[in-house]
Design a protein around this motif. Structure first.
Motif, mmCIF file in Angstrom:
data_model
loop_
_atom_site.group_PDB
_atom_site.id
_atom_site.type_symbol
_atom_site.label_atom_id
_atom_site.label_comp_id
_atom_site.label_asym_id
_atom_site.label_seq_id
_atom_site.Cartn_x
_atom_site.Cartn_y
_atom_site.Cartn_z
ATOM 1 N N CYS A 78 0.848 -1.192 0.000
ATOM 2 C CA CYS A 78 0.000 0.000 0.000
ATOM 3 C C CYS A 78 0.883 1.242 0.000
ATOM 4 N N PHE A 79 0.546 2.207 -0.844
ATOM 5 C CA PHE A 79 1.392 3.381 -1.028
ATOM 6 C C PHE A 79 0.586 4.672 -0.913
ATOM 7 N N ASP A 80 1.260 5.699 -0.414
ATOM 8 C CA ASP A 80 0.761 7.072 -0.439
ATOM 9 C C ASP A 80 1.988 7.949 -0.686
ATOM 10 N N ARG A 81 1.783 9.126 -1.218
ATOM 11 C CA ARG A 81 2.900 10.037 -1.473
ATOM 12 C C ARG A 81 3.587 10.421 -0.172
ATOM 13 N N ILE A 82 4.895 10.608 -0.233
ATOM 14 C CA ILE A 82 5.659 11.055 0.929
ATOM 15 C C ILE A 82 5.155 12.431 1.351
ATOM 16 N N LEU A 89 -2.842 5.295 5.346
ATOM 17 C CA LEU A 89 -2.272 3.974 5.082
ATOM 18 C C LEU A 89 -2.668 2.974 6.171
ATOM 19 N N THR A 90 -2.683 3.417 7.405
ATOM 20 C CA THR A 90 -3.097 2.550 8.508
ATOM 21 C C THR A 90 -4.552 2.131 8.333
ATOM 22 N N ASP A 91 -5.409 3.089 7.997
ATOM 23 C CA ASP A 91 -6.824 2.781 7.768
ATOM 24 C C ASP A 91 -6.993 1.819 6.596
#
Length: 136
Positions: A78-82, A89-91
């Protein structure tokens, strides 16, 4: 006895039925191009990459014919932008666990799920959601 192909089909059905994020943001291994385009991570928002990793098959019982079992891991990166909080991401990891943990479909059992904070990788922050599974 469930084959690897049958188990993969069940995995893909379960992945496709996950509605926490848009299906277009979930990349499966060796995925065909969509509309002639390769997968491109979104400029904003969450996205995932899914892998099925079989371990060696072993004999789990003897009778008229040997019974075999395959174990392995379903790995969802699972990825999100820095620069964004890791709350989303936890959710997302929790949503994957709620959706897949302890599922039993035919001869496929998906066992416990774990969320692992991998950290920064290129332009993204990464969590892995890992499930153990067994077939037969």
């Amino acid at each position: 006895m469930m084959t690897h192909a049958e188990a993969r089909k069940v995995f893909m059905q379960l992945i496709d039925s996950f509605d926490y994020i848009d299906k277009a943001q979930v990349l499966t291994q060796n995925q065909p191009m969509r509309n002639g385009q390769a997968f491109e991570p979104p400029k904003e928002g969450l996205w995932c990459r899914v892998f099925i990793r079989n371990a060696p098959t072993f004999i789990s019982g003897l009778g008229d014919t040997p019974c075999t079992r395959t174990v392995g891991n379903l790995i969802i990166q699972c990825f999100d932008r820095i620069g964004n909080s890791t709350v989303a991401l936890t959710d997302l990891g929790d949503a994957w666990i709620e959706h897949l943990q302890f599922k039993h479909v035919g001869q496929l059992e998906i066992l416990q799920g774990s969320v692992i904070d991998v950290g920064e990788k290129e332009d993204f922050y990464q969590f892995n959601v890992i499930f153990e599974y067994r077939i037969n």
